[in-house]
Design an enzyme around this catalytic site. Structure first.
Site, PDB file in Angstrom:
ATOM      1  N   MET A   1      48.528   4.047 -10.450  1.00 50.36           N
ATOM      2  CA  MET A   1      47.586   4.276  -9.356  1.00 50.36           C
ATOM      3  C   MET A   1      46.670   5.451  -9.674  1.00 50.36           C
ATOM      4  O   MET A   1      47.147   6.586  -9.837  1.00 50.36           O
ATOM      5  CB  MET A   1      48.384   4.556  -8.077  1.00 50.36           C
ATOM      6  CG  MET A   1      47.578   4.424  -6.814  1.00 50.36           C
ATOM      7  SD  MET A   1      46.787   2.817  -6.620  1.00 50.36           S
ATOM      8  CE  MET A   1      48.187   1.732  -6.847  1.00 50.36           C
TER       9      MET A   1
ATOM     10  N   GLY B   1      53.174   9.374  -8.483  1.00 51.80           N
ATOM     11  CA  GLY B   1      51.936   9.904  -7.929  1.00 51.80           C
ATOM     12  C   GLY B   1      52.144  10.170  -6.448  1.00 51.80           C
ATOM     13  O   GLY B   1      52.848   9.418  -5.768  1.00 51.80           O
TER      14      GLY B   1
ATOM     15  N   MET C   1      56.315   2.801 -10.377  1.00 56.01           N
ATOM     16  CA  MET C   1      56.273   1.441 -10.914  1.00 56.01           C
ATOM     17  C   MET C   1      57.635   0.762 -11.111  1.00 56.01           C
ATOM     18  O   MET C   1      57.701  -0.314 -11.701  1.00 56.01           O
ATOM     19  CB  MET C   1      55.491   1.460 -12.246  1.00 56.01           C
ATOM     20  CG  MET C   1      54.080   2.005 -12.092  1.00 56.01           C
ATOM     21  SD  MET C   1      53.141   2.128 -13.629  1.00 56.01           S
ATOM     22  CE  MET C   1      52.981   0.419 -14.096  1.00 56.01           C
ATOM     23  N   GLU C   2      58.727   1.386 -10.651  1.00 58.72           N
ATOM     24  CA  GLU C   2      60.045   0.785 -10.902  1.00 58.72           C
ATOM     25  C   GLU C   2      60.989   0.766  -9.693  1.00 58.72           C
ATOM     26  O   GLU C   2      61.804  -0.153  -9.554  1.00 58.72           O
ATOM     27  CB  GLU C   2      60.765   1.536 -12.055  1.00 58.72           C
ATOM     28  CG  GLU C   2      60.071   1.458 -13.395  1.00 58.72           C
ATOM     29  CD  GLU C   2      58.945   2.468 -13.544  1.00 58.72           C
ATOM     30  OE1 GLU C   2      58.938   3.480 -12.791  1.00 58.72           O
ATOM     31  OE2 GLU C   2      58.057   2.261 -14.394  1.00 58.72           O
TER      32      GLU C   2
ATOM     33  N   ASP D   1      51.310  13.646 -10.495  1.00 57.85           N
ATOM     34  CA  ASP D   1      49.853  13.485 -10.367  1.00 57.85           C
ATOM     35  C   ASP D   1      49.492  13.072  -8.939  1.00 57.85           C
ATOM     36  O   ASP D   1      50.355  12.738  -8.139  1.00 57.85           O
ATOM     37  CB  ASP D   1      49.361  12.428 -11.359  1.00 57.85           C
ATOM     38  CG  ASP D   1      49.995  11.073 -11.084  1.00 57.85           C
ATOM     39  OD1 ASP D   1      49.419  10.321 -10.294  1.00 57.85           O
ATOM     40  OD2 ASP D   1      51.071  10.777 -11.623  1.00 57.85           O
TER      41      ASP D   1
ATOM     42  N   GLU E   1      62.424  10.905 -18.959  1.00 58.38           N
ATOM     43  CA  GLU E   1      63.020  10.935 -17.617  1.00 58.38           C
ATOM     44  C   GLU E   1      64.553  10.958 -17.630  1.00 58.38           C
ATOM     45  O   GLU E   1      65.170  11.190 -16.585  1.00 58.38           O
ATOM     46  CB  GLU E   1      62.503   9.748 -16.784  1.00 58.38           C
ATOM     47  CG  GLU E   1      61.025   9.910 -16.428  1.00 58.38           C
ATOM     48  CD  GLU E   1      60.423   8.683 -15.754  1.00 58.38           C
ATOM     49  OE1 GLU E   1      59.610   8.858 -14.840  1.00 58.38           O
ATOM     50  OE2 GLU E   1      60.751   7.548 -16.168  1.00 58.38           O
TER      51      GLU E   1
HETATM   52  N1  SAH Z   1      51.845   3.367 -21.301  1.00 57.38           N
HETATM   53  C1  SAH Z   1      52.433   4.472 -20.542  1.00 57.38           C
HETATM   54  C2  SAH Z   1      52.598   4.033 -19.105  1.00 57.38           C
HETATM   55  C3  SAH Z   1      53.132   5.094 -18.148  1.00 57.38           C
HETATM   56  S1  SAH Z   1      53.008   4.476 -16.531  1.00 57.38           S
HETATM   57  C4  SAH Z   1      53.766   4.841 -21.185  1.00 57.38           C
HETATM   58  O1  SAH Z   1      54.415   3.963 -21.738  1.00 57.38           O
HETATM   59  O2  SAH Z   1      54.170   6.012 -21.143  1.00 57.38           O
HETATM   60  C5  SAH Z   1      53.490   5.837 -15.535  1.00 57.38           C
HETATM   61  C6  SAH Z   1      54.943   6.009 -15.246  1.00 57.38           C
HETATM   62  O3  SAH Z   1      55.107   7.108 -14.369  1.00 57.38           O
HETATM   63  C7  SAH Z   1      55.616   4.830 -14.546  1.00 57.38           C
HETATM   64  O4  SAH Z   1      56.949   4.720 -14.981  1.00 57.38           O
HETATM   65  C8  SAH Z   1      55.537   5.190 -13.045  1.00 57.38           C
HETATM   66  O5  SAH Z   1      56.749   4.896 -12.374  1.00 57.38           O
HETATM   67  C9  SAH Z   1      55.277   6.691 -13.013  1.00 57.38           C
HETATM   68  N2  SAH Z   1      54.032   7.131 -12.334  1.00 57.38           N
HETATM   69  C10 SAH Z   1      53.606   8.403 -12.331  1.00 57.38           C
HETATM   70  N3  SAH Z   1      52.427   8.518 -11.686  1.00 57.38           N
HETATM   71  C11 SAH Z   1      52.098   7.274 -11.254  1.00 57.38           C
HETATM   72  C12 SAH Z   1      50.964   6.754 -10.551  1.00 57.38           C
HETATM   73  N4  SAH Z   1      49.936   7.523 -10.186  1.00 57.38           N
HETATM   74  N5  SAH Z   1      50.945   5.427 -10.267  1.00 57.38           N
HETATM   75  C13 SAH Z   1      51.972   4.640 -10.648  1.00 57.38           C
HETATM   76  N6  SAH Z   1      53.053   5.086 -11.346  1.00 57.38           N
HETATM   77  C14 SAH Z   1      53.123   6.389 -11.656  1.00 57.38           C
END
Ligand code: SAH
Length: 228
Positions: free
Chosen positions: A152, A77, A172-173, A196, A11
């Protein structure tokens, strides 16, 4: 100085490699990449996944680097049919869908102490982001982005978050960064490109589209920096 935060390397990689006069400082296991981008002083960091890492990173940027603004770039998402993979969500506000003291009569998502659900983003940065999207084929929407410590992939929970917060995207941030910036009076923006559908197919879509979406979000950030 502008702070730019991505949760994952992909990112912010495209920004990091273009930093002039790069100086790297490691704090709390995070690398803070300082220098200039397009002549603008920046500090760029990968915070890691989730609200705690994001909060630590934003607070560090504010205390140690004196950032005047913070931009969170990355993927998310979608929560609305208007936004598909590759489309862009620009936050007018962020919230945290997973903070819940409603059992005590509070609104879901309310951050006690501050007693607010939503943290507003900076209007000027939001407008610069919208202007930076030059491709007419890419849909771009402003609205609430909801944050929580969950990937999600459940359509029922997805619908609930959309309805409860009128949110257009979930990640998530951003909500944690928004809270930290708000308590420090630092303007912030969250830009997320959809990777997604936050539903049953989320894992498959995310795996295929995360890189492309992350890079697209970086190009919006570059557009903002070019007009600062
Ligand atoms: N263990 C994986 C976790 C990725 S979590 C890793 O370390 O790569 C997904 C990331 O993309 C998070 O930073 C979140 O902000 C974002 N994201 C993308 N699609 C998402 C969704 N459907 N729900 C929550 N966060 C999502």
């Amino acid at each position: 100085m502008i702070g730019i935060i991505g949760a994952m390397a992909v990112e912010v990689e495209g920004l990091k490699k273009e930093i002039q006069g790069l100086k790297i400082t490691k704090i709390s296991g995070m690398e803070f990449n300082e220098g200039t981008l397009n002549g603008v002083p920046v500090v760029v960091a990968v915070c890691g996944i989730g609200k705690v890492f994001a909060a630590v990173c934003a607070q560090t940027m504010i205390l140690k680097f004196g950032v005047e603004k913070v931009i969170n770039t990355g993927v998310a998402g979608t929560l609305v049919k208007e936004l598909g993979v590759g489309d862009i969500a620009v936050a007018t506000a962020v919230c945290q869908h997973d903070i819940d003291t409603s059992g005590l009569g509070d609104p879901v998502g309310m951050v006690s102490g501050l007693n607010q659900v939503y943290f507003k983003t900076d209007k000027a940065l939001e407008e610069l982001a919208l202007e930076a999207v030059k491709d007419d084929d890419i849909k771009c929407m402003s609205g609430v982005i909801a944050t929580g410590d969950q990937f999600m992939s459940n359509p029922v929970r997805k619908a609930l978050i959309h309805e409860t917060f009128e949110a257009i995207a979930v990640e998530m941030e951003g909500g944690a960064i928004g809270q930290v910036c708000t308590i420090n009076n630092v303007p912030f923006l969250v830009i997320r490109v959809i990777s997604d559908g936050a539903d049953d197919n989320a894992l498959m879509d995310y795996s295929v589209f995360v890189k492309q979406a992350a890079e697209e979000s970086i190009s919006v950030v570059k557009g903002i920096l070019a007009s600062l």
